[in-house]
Design a protein around this motif. Structure first.
Motif, PDB file in Angstrom:
ATOM      1  N   THR A 194       0.833  -1.216   0.000  1.00 46.93           N
ATOM      2  CA  THR A 194       0.000   0.000   0.000  1.00 46.93           C
ATOM      3  C   THR A 194       0.863   1.260   0.000  1.00 46.93           C
ATOM      4  OG1 THR A 194      -0.140   0.113   2.431  1.00 46.93           O
ATOM      5  CG2 THR A 194      -1.810  -1.202   1.282  1.00 46.93           C
ATOM      6  N   ALA A 195       2.176   1.105  -0.257  1.00 44.75           N
ATOM      7  CA  ALA A 195       3.146   2.212  -0.272  1.00 44.75           C
ATOM      8  C   ALA A 195       3.427   2.732   1.130  1.00 44.75           C
ATOM      9  CB  ALA A 195       2.689   3.351  -1.188  1.00 44.75           C
ATOM     10  N   GLY A 196       3.198   1.905   2.149  1.00 45.19           N
ATOM     11  CA  GLY A 196       3.539   2.261   3.514  1.00 45.19           C
ATOM     12  C   GLY A 196       4.755   1.495   3.987  1.00 45.19           C
ATOM     13  N   ILE A 197       5.033   1.578   5.276  1.00 38.86           N
ATOM     14  CA  ILE A 197       6.129   0.813   5.884  1.00 38.86           C
ATOM     15  C   ILE A 197       5.849   0.712   7.374  1.00 38.86           C
ATOM     16  CG2 ILE A 197       7.672   2.731   6.462  1.00 38.86           C
ATOM     17  CD1 ILE A 197       9.969   0.905   5.283  1.00 38.86           C
ATOM     18  N   ASP A 198       6.315  -0.350   8.000  1.00 36.22           N
ATOM     19  CA  ASP A 198       6.072  -0.543   9.433  1.00 36.22           C
ATOM     20  C   ASP A 198       7.392  -0.832  10.140  1.00 36.22           C
ATOM     21  OD1 ASP A 198       5.178  -1.048  11.950  1.00 36.22           O
ATOM     22  OD2 ASP A 198       3.741  -2.595  11.405  1.00 36.22           O
ATOM     23  N   LEU A 199       7.899   0.167  10.839  1.00 34.05           N
ATOM     24  CA  LEU A 199       9.142   0.006  11.583  1.00 34.05           C
ATOM     25  C   LEU A 199       8.913  -0.607  12.959  1.00 34.05           C
ATOM     26  CD1 LEU A 199      10.835   3.454  10.803  1.00 34.05           C
ATOM     27  CD2 LEU A 199      11.195   1.267   9.652  1.00 34.05           C
ATOM     28  N   SER A 200       7.653  -0.725  13.362  1.00 30.84           N
ATOM     29  CA  SER A 200       7.342  -1.204  14.712  1.00 30.84           C
ATOM     30  C   SER A 200       7.085  -2.696  14.777  1.00 30.84           C
ATOM     31  CB  SER A 200       6.118  -0.461  15.253  1.00 30.84           C
ATOM     32  OG  SER A 200       4.953  -0.760  14.491  1.00 30.84           O
ATOM     33  N   CYS A 201       7.137  -3.403  13.646  1.00 32.99           N
ATOM     34  CA  CYS A 201       6.678  -4.795  13.595  1.00 32.99           C
ATOM     35  C   CYS A 201       7.430  -5.700  14.574  1.00 32.99           C
ATOM     36  CB  CYS A 201       6.776  -5.335  12.171  1.00 32.99           C
ATOM     37  SG  CYS A 201       8.425  -5.237  11.427  1.00 32.99           S
ATOM     38  N   HIS A 226      -7.799  -4.922  -3.953  1.00 28.62           N
ATOM     39  CA  HIS A 226      -7.901  -3.527  -3.504  1.00 28.62           C
ATOM     40  C   HIS A 226      -6.596  -3.053  -2.869  1.00 28.62           C
ATOM     41  CE1 HIS A 226     -12.572  -3.957  -3.125  1.00 28.62           C
ATOM     42  NE2 HIS A 226     -12.148  -3.927  -4.380  1.00 28.62           N
ATOM     43  N   ILE A 227      -5.874  -3.955  -2.203  1.00 22.49           N
ATOM     44  CA  ILE A 227      -4.594  -3.591  -1.594  1.00 22.49           C
ATOM     45  C   ILE A 227      -3.609  -3.137  -2.669  1.00 22.49           C
ATOM     46  CG2 ILE A 227      -2.578  -4.520  -0.379  1.00 22.49           C
ATOM     47  CD1 ILE A 227      -4.523  -6.312   1.194  1.00 22.49           C
ATOM     48  N   TYR A 228      -3.538  -3.890  -3.771  1.00 27.99           N
ATOM     49  CA  TYR A 228      -2.676  -3.492  -4.884  1.00 27.99           C
ATOM     50  C   TYR A 228      -3.135  -2.160  -5.476  1.00 27.99           C
ATOM     51  CZ  TYR A 228      -0.204  -7.980  -5.171  1.00 27.99           C
ATOM     52  OH  TYR A 228       0.587  -9.059  -4.912  1.00 27.99           O
ATOM     53  N   ALA A 229      -4.439  -1.988  -5.591  1.00 26.29           N
ATOM     54  CA  ALA A 229      -4.980  -0.765  -6.192  1.00 26.29           C
ATOM     55  C   ALA A 229      -4.617   0.464  -5.372  1.00 26.29           C
ATOM     56  CB  ALA A 229      -6.498  -0.884  -6.329  1.00 26.29           C
ATOM     57  N   VAL A 230      -4.734   0.356  -4.050  1.00 31.92           N
ATOM     58  CA  VAL A 230      -4.380   1.480  -3.183  1.00 31.92           C
ATOM     59  C   VAL A 230      -2.902   1.812  -3.320  1.00 31.92           C
ATOM     60  CG1 VAL A 230      -4.139   2.199  -0.772  1.00 31.92           C
ATOM     61  CG2 VAL A 230      -6.243   1.087  -1.534  1.00 31.92           C
ATOM     62  N   GLY A 231      -2.063   0.794  -3.422  1.00 35.07           N
ATOM     63  CA  GLY A 231      -0.635   1.038  -3.585  1.00 35.07           C
ATOM     64  C   GLY A 231      -0.285   1.671  -4.912  1.00 35.07           C
ATOM     65  N   ASN A 232      -1.024   1.308  -5.960  1.00 34.62           N
ATOM     66  CA  ASN A 232      -0.766   1.877  -7.286  1.00 34.62           C
ATOM     67  C   ASN A 232      -1.196   3.328  -7.377  1.00 34.62           C
ATOM     68  OD1 ASN A 232       0.511  -0.020  -9.062  1.00 34.62           O
ATOM     69  ND2 ASN A 232      -1.328  -1.294  -8.916  1.00 34.62           N
ATOM     70  N   SER A 233      -2.427   3.620  -6.924  1.00 29.82           N
ATOM     71  CA  SER A 233      -2.952   4.984  -7.016  1.00 29.82           C
ATOM     72  C   SER A 233      -4.118   5.147  -6.045  1.00 29.82           C
ATOM     73  CB  SER A 233      -3.404   5.297  -8.442  1.00 29.82           C
ATOM     74  OG  SER A 233      -3.980   6.587  -8.509  1.00 29.82           O
ATOM     75  N   PRO A 234      -3.866   5.697  -4.865  1.00 30.13           N
ATOM     76  CA  PRO A 234      -4.934   5.867  -3.880  1.00 30.13           C
ATOM     77  C   PRO A 234      -6.096   6.710  -4.407  1.00 30.13           C
ATOM     78  CG  PRO A 234      -2.792   6.250  -2.884  1.00 30.13           C
ATOM     79  CD  PRO A 234      -2.570   6.157  -4.358  1.00 30.13           C
ATOM     80  N   GLU A 235      -5.774   7.770  -5.137  1.00 29.65           N
ATOM     81  CA  GLU A 235      -6.830   8.666  -5.621  1.00 29.65           C
ATOM     82  C   GLU A 235      -7.698   7.983  -6.660  1.00 29.65           C
ATOM     83  OE1 GLU A 235      -9.197  12.011  -5.853  1.00 29.65           O
ATOM     84  OE2 GLU A 235      -7.742  11.350  -4.364  1.00 29.65           O
ATOM     85  N   LEU A 284      14.054  -7.772  -0.884  1.00 34.35           N
ATOM     86  CA  LEU A 284      14.760  -8.786  -1.660  1.00 34.35           C
ATOM     87  C   LEU A 284      13.790  -9.660  -2.444  1.00 34.35           C
ATOM     88  CD1 LEU A 284      17.531 -10.040   0.813  1.00 34.35           C
ATOM     89  CD2 LEU A 284      17.807  -8.563  -1.180  1.00 34.35           C
ATOM     90  N   GLY A 285      12.559  -9.794  -1.941  1.00 35.23           N
ATOM     91  CA  GLY A 285      11.550 -10.606  -2.620  1.00 35.23           C
ATOM     92  C   GLY A 285      10.900  -9.932  -3.808  1.00 35.23           C
ATOM     93  N   GLY A 286      11.297  -8.686  -4.099  1.00 30.87           N
ATOM     94  CA  GLY A 286      10.813  -8.022  -5.299  1.00 30.87           C
ATOM     95  C   GLY A 286       9.617  -7.115  -5.120  1.00 30.87           C
ATOM     96  N   THR A 287       9.133  -6.931  -3.884  1.00 30.26           N
ATOM     97  CA  THR A 287       8.027  -6.004  -3.655  1.00 30.26           C
ATOM     98  C   THR A 287       8.550  -4.577  -3.696  1.00 30.26           C
ATOM     99  OG1 THR A 287       6.791  -7.591  -2.322  1.00 30.26           O
ATOM    100  CG2 THR A 287       6.240  -5.273  -2.024  1.00 30.26           C
ATOM    101  N   SER A 288       7.882  -3.727  -4.455  1.00 31.96           N
ATOM    102  CA  SER A 288       8.328  -2.350  -4.614  1.00 31.96           C
ATOM    103  C   SER A 288       8.038  -1.529  -3.368  1.00 31.96           C
ATOM    104  CB  SER A 288       7.634  -1.697  -5.817  1.00 31.96           C
ATOM    105  OG  SER A 288       7.952  -0.319  -5.889  1.00 31.96           O
ATOM    106  N   LEU A 289       9.025  -0.758  -2.909  1.00 27.27           N
ATOM    107  CA  LEU A 289       8.825   0.132  -1.772  1.00 27.27           C
ATOM    108  C   LEU A 289       7.861   1.264  -2.099  1.00 27.27           C
ATOM    109  CD1 LEU A 289      12.474   0.394  -0.380  1.00 27.27           C
ATOM    110  CD2 LEU A 289      10.513  -0.667   0.752  1.00 27.27           C
ATOM    111  N   PHE A 290       7.556   1.443  -3.380  1.00 30.96           N
ATOM    112  CA  PHE A 290       6.639   2.492  -3.794  1.00 30.96           C
ATOM    113  C   PHE A 290       5.202   1.993  -3.883  1.00 30.96           C
ATOM    114  CE2 PHE A 290      10.858   3.407  -5.414  1.00 30.96           C
ATOM    115  CZ  PHE A 290      11.057   4.705  -4.964  1.00 30.96           C
TER     116      PHE A 290
END
Length: 319
Positions: free
Chosen positions: A63-70, A192-201, A257-263
């Motif tokens: 979703t173009a987020g990140i979780d440092l608390s995991c 929907h998770i992929y969609a939000v990551g691609n373009s929330p608007e 490393l698994g290929g998921t985009s940070l964006f």
């Protein structure tokens, strides 16, 4: 015109598998012990906690987020479930449910701050990392909890296939990856998770509540952190308040490393499993070679930078 290149999977998907195979070939040439089934079973045991955390991390990064608390949320979950069993005499299933409930609650808090307060995920989860760490230390009294019912340790037990011991927790981790893969691939909420990551608007304009999707993702990630708590307790046989201090970076490493985009918007969950295995293979292989743990950390850092560079180049290629 259909060419061989057009039929192959994109490099972001194929690359992690190639890297894993190359790493296995390299270390098999360096150590006779590397290719044994028992050693591969050991690698899976070593990555099962981080691998489970990385499932939740993948959902958030999609979703173009990140979780440092995991990592610290995982540690808090392990303390809650072990304290509930040790101090209050609760049965293992109830104590485990309360621990997972605690991690889901912190996931909900992260999600509410991201969706309602509109704060950046990086800042929210950085703050939550410190909050979870403080709660863990205060609640546990900075003491390891060892009086744990057998039902909480069952996933740390193993069974034999030939001469190889397989830990039940590894099977749970693999099952979670399969379920999540099916969820993302075959269900509307997963898409929907992929969609939000691609373009929330653009997603919002189609009538999908992006806030609801994000909130669900953070809560679901919290559930995975709780399951990782259980695996951690089962593996070490205790609730350790000092656990989780490096698992956040290890999980992010596995995802990248698994290929998921940070964006956001691109990646497959099975790639995260491969990413976790790459880290596990490198650490195991370097240990068999007698390489210091400091250099293992150095190699991991280099791998992350290379993976991000590959992601950046692939994005430019798409454009």
């Amino acid at each position: 015109m259909n060419t061989l290149k057009s039929k192959l999977p994109p490099m972001g998907t194929l690359g992690p598998f190639i890297a894993l195979i190359v790493a296995c070939v390299f270390f098999s040439l360096q150590s006779d012990r590397f290719l044994s089934l028992q050693n591969f079973s050991l690698i899976l045991q070593q990555v099962m906690v981080v691998g489970t955390i990385a499932i939740g991390q993948t959902l958030i990064i999609l979703t173009a987020g990140i979780d440092l608390s995991c990592g610290m949320i995982m540690a808090l979950g392990s303390i809650v479930m072990t304290k509930m069993a040790a101090d209050y005499g609760l049965s293992a299933p109830i104590a485990i449910a309360l621990g997972i409930g605690a991690t889901a609650l912190l996931g909900l808090a992260n999600g509410l701050l991201v969706t309602k307060a509109k704060l950046p995920p990086f800042i929210v989860t950085l703050g939550m990392l410190n909050i979870a760490f403080a709660i863990t230390q205060l609640y546990s009294g900075s003491q390891t909890i060892t009086e744990i019912p057998d039902g909480m340790l069952w996933l740390g037990n193993s069974f034999r296939i030939g001469e190889t011991n397989i830990v039940y927790g590894v099977l749970l981790m693999l099952a979670l990856y399969l379920i999540t893969w099916l969820f993302l691939r075959e269900t509307a909420p997963g898409r929907h998770i992929y969609a939000v990551g691609n373009s929330p608007e653009a997603t919002r304009l189609t009538g999908i509540s992006t806030d609801r999707v994000l909130l669900g993702v953070y809560v679901l990630a919290g559930v995975f952190y709780g399951l990782a708590s259980l695996l951690s307790v089962a593996r070490i046989g205790a609730g350790d308040p000092n656990a989780g201090q490096t698992e956040n970076l290890d999980a992010i490493t596995a995802v990248v490393l698994g290929g998921t985009s940070l964006f956001g918007g691109r990646g497959i969950i099975l790639g995260t499993l491969v990413g976790a295995l790459i880290v596990g293979v490198f650490r195991n292989g370097l240990t068999l070679m007698g390489v210091s743990s400091v250099y293992q950390i150095l190699v991991t850092g280099i791998l992350v930078i290379l993976a991000v560079m590959t992601d950046q180049m692939s994005r430019k290629g798409v454009r």
